[in-house]
Write an enzyme that holds these catalytic residues in place. Structure first.
Site, PDB file in Angstrom:
ATOM      1  N   LEU A 109       1.911   6.408  17.830  1.00  0.00           N
ATOM      2  CA  LEU A 109       0.589   6.974  18.129  1.00  0.00           C
ATOM      3  C   LEU A 109       0.754   8.386  18.683  1.00  0.00           C
ATOM      4  CD1 LEU A 109      -1.314   3.995  19.826  1.00  0.00           C
ATOM      5  CD2 LEU A 109      -1.336   4.694  17.434  1.00  0.00           C
ATOM      6  N   GLY A 137       0.820  -1.208   0.000  1.00  0.00           N
ATOM      7  CA  GLY A 137       0.000   0.000   0.000  1.00  0.00           C
ATOM      8  C   GLY A 137       0.849   1.252   0.000  1.00  0.00           C
ATOM      9  N   LYS A 170      -4.959  16.070   0.895  1.00  0.00           N
ATOM     10  CA  LYS A 170      -3.927  17.106   0.861  1.00  0.00           C
ATOM     11  C   LYS A 170      -3.374  17.126  -0.549  1.00  0.00           C
ATOM     12  CE  LYS A 170       0.197  15.981   2.627  1.00  0.00           C
ATOM     13  NZ  LYS A 170       1.309  15.334   3.378  1.00  0.00           N
ATOM     14  N   CYS A 178      -4.835   8.291   8.688  1.00  0.00           N
ATOM     15  CA  CYS A 178      -4.218   7.913   9.967  1.00  0.00           C
ATOM     16  C   CYS A 178      -4.499   8.790  11.172  1.00  0.00           C
ATOM     17  CB  CYS A 178      -2.713   7.770   9.766  1.00  0.00           C
ATOM     18  SG  CYS A 178      -2.341   6.391   8.681  1.00  0.00           S
TER      19      CYS A 178
HETATM   20  P1  NAD Z   1      -3.049   0.360   2.513  1.00  0.00           P
HETATM   21  O1  NAD Z   1      -4.460   0.000   2.741  1.00  0.00           O
HETATM   22  O2  NAD Z   1      -2.689   1.320   1.425  1.00  0.00           O
HETATM   23  O3  NAD Z   1      -2.182  -0.971   2.223  1.00  0.00           O
HETATM   24  C1  NAD Z   1      -2.279  -2.121   2.990  1.00  0.00           C
HETATM   25  C2  NAD Z   1      -2.173  -3.317   2.038  1.00  0.00           C
HETATM   26  O4  NAD Z   1      -2.027  -4.510   2.819  1.00  0.00           O
HETATM   27  C3  NAD Z   1      -3.419  -3.547   1.174  1.00  0.00           C
HETATM   28  O5  NAD Z   1      -3.051  -3.476  -0.194  1.00  0.00           O
HETATM   29  C4  NAD Z   1      -3.908  -4.954   1.561  1.00  0.00           C
HETATM   30  O6  NAD Z   1      -4.417  -5.689   0.457  1.00  0.00           O
HETATM   31  C5  NAD Z   1      -2.633  -5.578   2.071  1.00  0.00           C
HETATM   32  N1  NAD Z   1      -2.783  -6.743   2.945  1.00  0.00           N
HETATM   33  C6  NAD Z   1      -3.626  -6.919   3.985  1.00  0.00           C
HETATM   34  N2  NAD Z   1      -3.408  -8.112   4.572  1.00  0.00           N
HETATM   35  C7  NAD Z   1      -2.389  -8.705   3.883  1.00  0.00           C
HETATM   36  C8  NAD Z   1      -1.693  -9.933   4.007  1.00  0.00           C
HETATM   37  N3  NAD Z   1      -1.970 -10.795   4.999  1.00  0.00           N
HETATM   38  N4  NAD Z   1      -0.724 -10.226   3.127  1.00  0.00           N
HETATM   39  C9  NAD Z   1      -0.413  -9.352   2.122  1.00  0.00           C
HETATM   40  N5  NAD Z   1      -1.037  -8.170   1.968  1.00  0.00           N
HETATM   41  C10 NAD Z   1      -1.994  -7.842   2.841  1.00  0.00           C
HETATM   42  O7  NAD Z   1      -2.492   0.896   3.909  1.00  0.00           O
HETATM   43  P2  NAD Z   1      -1.295   1.940   4.144  1.00  0.00           P
HETATM   44  O8  NAD Z   1      -1.780   3.329   3.969  1.00  0.00           O
HETATM   45  O9  NAD Z   1      -0.096   1.465   3.395  1.00  0.00           O
HETATM   46  O10 NAD Z   1      -1.046   1.741   5.702  1.00  0.00           O
HETATM   47  C11 NAD Z   1      -0.474   0.567   6.217  1.00  0.00           C
HETATM   48  C12 NAD Z   1      -0.123   0.784   7.674  1.00  0.00           C
HETATM   49  O11 NAD Z   1       0.861   1.827   7.771  1.00  0.00           O
HETATM   50  C13 NAD Z   1      -1.280   1.243   8.539  1.00  0.00           C
HETATM   51  O12 NAD Z   1      -1.133   0.678   9.815  1.00  0.00           O
HETATM   52  C14 NAD Z   1      -1.095   2.743   8.636  1.00  0.00           C
HETATM   53  O13 NAD Z   1      -1.627   3.276   9.835  1.00  0.00           O
HETATM   54  C15 NAD Z   1       0.406   2.875   8.642  1.00  0.00           C
HETATM   55  N6  NAD Z   1       0.926   4.149   8.120  1.00  0.00           N
HETATM   56  C16 NAD Z   1       0.397   4.710   6.998  1.00  0.00           C
HETATM   57  C17 NAD Z   1       0.941   5.876   6.474  1.00  0.00           C
HETATM   58  C18 NAD Z   1       0.372   6.511   5.231  1.00  0.00           C
HETATM   59  O14 NAD Z   1       0.831   7.589   4.864  1.00  0.00           O
HETATM   60  N7  NAD Z   1      -0.586   5.930   4.546  1.00  0.00           N
HETATM   61  C19 NAD Z   1       2.055   6.455   7.086  1.00  0.00           C
HETATM   62  C20 NAD Z   1       2.595   5.844   8.224  1.00  0.00           C
HETATM   63  C21 NAD Z   1       2.027   4.681   8.721  1.00  0.00           C
HETATM   64  C1  UGA Z   2       0.654  12.060   8.728  1.00  0.00           C
HETATM   65  C2  UGA Z   2       1.960  12.403   9.446  1.00  0.00           C
HETATM   66  O1  UGA Z   2       2.393  13.699   9.039  1.00  0.00           O
HETATM   67  C3  UGA Z   2       3.045  11.382   9.134  1.00  0.00           C
HETATM   68  O2  UGA Z   2       4.208  11.664   9.894  1.00  0.00           O
HETATM   69  C4  UGA Z   2       2.515   9.985   9.491  1.00  0.00           C
HETATM   70  O3  UGA Z   2       3.474   9.001   9.164  1.00  0.00           O
HETATM   71  C5  UGA Z   2       1.238   9.718   8.725  1.00  0.00           C
HETATM   72  O4  UGA Z   2       0.270  10.746   9.050  1.00  0.00           O
HETATM   73  C6  UGA Z   2       0.596   8.414   9.074  1.00  0.00           C
HETATM   74  O5  UGA Z   2       0.858   7.854  10.115  1.00  0.00           O
HETATM   75  O6  UGA Z   2      -0.217   8.027   8.239  1.00  0.00           O
HETATM   76  P1  UGA Z   2      -0.276  12.384   6.242  1.00  0.00           P
HETATM   77  O7  UGA Z   2      -1.585  12.092   6.880  1.00  0.00           O
HETATM   78  O8  UGA Z   2       0.112  11.631   5.041  1.00  0.00           O
HETATM   79  O9  UGA Z   2       0.907  12.166   7.318  1.00  0.00           O
HETATM   80  O10 UGA Z   2      -0.196  13.939   5.857  1.00  0.00           O
HETATM   81  P2  UGA Z   2      -0.026  15.272   6.718  1.00  0.00           P
HETATM   82  O11 UGA Z   2       0.874  16.164   6.002  1.00  0.00           O
HETATM   83  O12 UGA Z   2       0.298  14.993   8.133  1.00  0.00           O
HETATM   84  O13 UGA Z   2      -1.474  15.913   6.645  1.00  0.00           O
HETATM   85  C7  UGA Z   2      -2.576  15.336   7.309  1.00  0.00           C
HETATM   86  C8  UGA Z   2      -3.777  16.274   7.224  1.00  0.00           C
HETATM   87  O14 UGA Z   2      -3.569  17.439   8.021  1.00  0.00           O
HETATM   88  C9  UGA Z   2      -4.051  16.783   5.806  1.00  0.00           C
HETATM   89  O15 UGA Z   2      -5.439  16.823   5.582  1.00  0.00           O
HETATM   90  C10 UGA Z   2      -3.466  18.180   5.816  1.00  0.00           C
HETATM   91  O16 UGA Z   2      -4.058  19.042   4.879  1.00  0.00           O
HETATM   92  C11 UGA Z   2      -3.775  18.604   7.242  1.00  0.00           C
HETATM   93  N1  UGA Z   2      -2.878  19.671   7.747  1.00  0.00           N
HETATM   94  C12 UGA Z   2      -1.539  19.442   7.852  1.00  0.00           C
HETATM   95  C13 UGA Z   2      -3.426  20.880   8.159  1.00  0.00           C
HETATM   96  O17 UGA Z   2      -4.649  21.085   8.093  1.00  0.00           O
HETATM   97  N2  UGA Z   2      -2.592  21.849   8.649  1.00  0.00           N
HETATM   98  C14 UGA Z   2      -1.239  21.651   8.759  1.00  0.00           C
HETATM   99  O18 UGA Z   2      -0.546  22.588   9.230  1.00  0.00           O
HETATM  100  C15 UGA Z   2      -0.713  20.419   8.352  1.00  0.00           C
END
Ligand code: NAD
Ligand code: UGA
Length: 464
Positions: A220, A12, A338, A275
């Site tokens: 978190l 993902g 965003k 998130c």
């Molecule tokens: P996502 O939904 O984009 O991707 C997750 C993928 O995992 C999916 O494609 C799903 O099909 C796959 N999956 C589920 N179970 C599986 C399995 N058993 N084997 C193989 N594939 C499997 O999610 P994401 O945005 O990449 O987030 C993943 C984790 O990272 C979450 O816990 C999220 O909180 C964390 N996180 C996300 C971001 C972000 O910017 N999106 C940033 C930091 C942390």
């Molecule tokens: C956020 C964190 O910034 C990452 O460090 C973290 O890894 C990630 O969540 C996660 O765990 O998924 P992300 O959600 O991708 O990243 O993007 P951000 O830039 O944090 O923006 C989040 C939301 O807050 C957006 O809707 C953005 O427009 C809003 N935002 C951000 C504001 O309204 N004001 C700001 O000053 C900054």
């Protein structure tokens, strides 16, 4: 312990970019990113990657087929790997105990069971997904209860801090990499092995090691702090609008204090993304389970305030349009949560659009990167509306901002895409209904210039 092969479960927004950068920076390591979804893997193997992220295409093109592979052959990838990242989704539970707050760990559990079933040699299993504190214990229990003779596991926590839209820069120039492990000789050996991978490009001083639970909680905590800053500045935006203060000036003045700092103080229509809300709810649930109701209530306010801000903005739109938007054409500029991403998860644009649709508006939506089907999905799925056909009838998706605004009573700007700053607003004014309204939910437009053209302008945190 040398890492020669890495497998990542979950292709993902995290697994894909993170492992692409690892492959790019570690040509001596073979990296295979796996997913249960054949469609997602096919997209990773095609010319059009499943996610839009600046710089990602170049990295993938350079490494794919050399030391970076996208595969559905999970069994083989797990078996050959020395180290396995779990990067699966951890959404908020929608049913049962903790519904609406607790993280649903079914995908984490599924991944752990897959590893337990398939592994035939020792593995370092790395929790990259964001999880509640003590989730590593769940993974450990599953692995150790199902282990094959001679197979040993070490579980590490290595949360990801990348933000969408800047993921590649965030990964390449990480301010910090956090690795938590068990305080045993084997645990520390595993920590060192993962440090070695990152040290290919991250300075050792930026790699922090802690115990497993501190690492899980720090992720978190980081998201909760970031979201809290946004709710704090957004709360002041309401005070600004009521008093004549300007929230951008307040943010600049407050942020000049080095103890506070200038970043992440942009008032907005509310934070979105997959998130922030999910992870704070996760922290709230954890606090409740630990019998810490005051802690839970403290963080709940950050989420509740965000809902208030999204609704406050939409209410302002409706009130300004003579308290009715029924049958009015409204252009929504920006639908992603965003700029520089096509991701719509928890986008504030959804909340704004849904309320306007409920009030009978006709929405004309344009976003530079969000796919048409995705917009329809977000506004018509069963949790959003009981009448998907009615909603669908009242939505039109456009391929340019100019076509979306033609004949509109109002423009509602929901995402801060740079291209919106460059639009020819004189031309736009001429093709809109009069009086012509602009609601700038991101404070990115030149409001004075718009007023001079003849627009009625409203924004966040400033009375115009
Ligand atoms: P996502 O939904 O984009 O991707 C997750 C993928 O995992 C999916 O494609 C799903 O099909 C796959 N999956 C589920 N179970 C599986 C399995 N058993 N084997 C193989 N594939 C499997 O999610 P994401 O945005 O990449 O987030 C993943 C984790 O990272 C979450 O816990 C999220 O909180 C964390 N996180 C996300 C971001 C972000 O910017 N999106 C940033 C930091 C942390
Ligand atoms: C956020 C964190 O910034 C990452 O460090 C973290 O890894 C990630 O969540 C996660 O765990 O998924 P992300 O959600 O991708 O990243 O993007 P951000 O830039 O944090 O923006 C989040 C939301 O807050 C957006 O809707 C953005 O427009 C809003 N935002 C951000 C504001 O309204 N004001 C700001 O000053 C900054």
């Amino acid at each position: 312990m040398v890492i020669e092969k890495i497998c990542c479960l979950g292709a993902g927004y995290v697994g894909g970019p993170t492992c692409s950068v690892i492959a790019w920076k570690c040509p001596d390591i073979k990296v295979t990113v796996c997913d249960k979804s054949i469609e997602r893997i096919n997209q990773w193997n095609s010319d059009k990657l499943p996610i839009y992220e600046p710089g990602l295409d170049e990295v993938v093109k350079e490494c794919r087929g050399k030391n970076l592979f996208f595969s559905t052959d999970i069994a083989n990838s797990i078996q050959e790997a020395d180290l396995i990242f779990i990067s699966v989704n951890t959404p908020t539970k929608t049913i049962g105990n903790g519904k609406g707050r607790a993280a649903d760990l079914k995908y984490i559990e599924g991944a752990a069971r897959m590893i337990a079933d398939l592994a035939t040699s020792n593995k370092i299993v790395v929790e990259k997904s964001t999880v509640p504190v003590k989730a590593a214990e769940i993974i450990m229990k599953i692995l150790r209860a199902n282990t094959k003779p001679g197979v040993e596991y070490q579980i590490l926590s290595n949360p990801e801090f990348l933000a969408e839209g800047t993921a590649i820069v965030d990964l390449v120039e990480s301010e910090r990499v956090l690795i938590g492990g068990e305080d045993t000789p084997e645990g520390q050996k595993a920590v060192q092995a993962l440090c070695w991978v990152y040290e290919h490009w991250i300075p050792a001083k930026n790699i922090l090691t802690t115990n497993t639970w501190s690492s899980e909680l720090s992720k978190l905590a980081a998201n909760a702090f970031l979201a809290q800053r946004i709710s704090s500045i957004n709360s002041l935006s309401a005070v600004c609008e009521a008093t004549g203060a300007d929230v951008s000036e307040v943010a600049r003045a407050v942020g000049r204090d080095s103890r506070i700092g200038p970043k992440f103080l942009e008032a907005s229509i509310g934070f979105g993304g997959s998130c922030f809300q999910k992870d704070i709810l996760n922290l709230i649930y954890l606090s409740e389970c630990l019998n810490l109701p005051e802690v839970a209530a403290y963080w709940q306010q950050v989420v509740s305030f965000n809902d208030y801000q999204k609704n406050r903005f939409t209410r302002k739109v409706i009130e300004s349009l003579f308290n009715t938007v029924s049958d009015k054409k409204i252009a929504i500029l920006g639908f992603s949560f965003k700029k520089n991403t096509g991701d719509t998860r928890e986008s504030p644009a959804i909340c704004v659009s849904k309320t306007l649709l409920d009030e009978g508006a006709k929405l004309h939506i344009y976003d530079p990167k969000v796919e048409t089907d995705q917009i329809y999905y977000e506004l018509t799925h069963p949790q959003v509306t009981n009448e998907p056909e009615v909603a669908r009838k009242n939505i039109e998706i456009h391929s340019s901002a100019y076509s979306a605004v033609t004949g509109a009573h109002a423009i509602v700007l929901c995402t801060e895409w740079d291209e919106f700053k460059e639009l020819d607003f004189k031309k736009i004014y001429n093709v809109m209904m009069k009086p012509a309204y602009i609601f700038d939910g991101r404070k990115i437009l030149d409001h004075e210039a718009l007023i001079n053209i003849g627009f009625h302008v409203q924004t966040i945190g400033k009375r115009l």
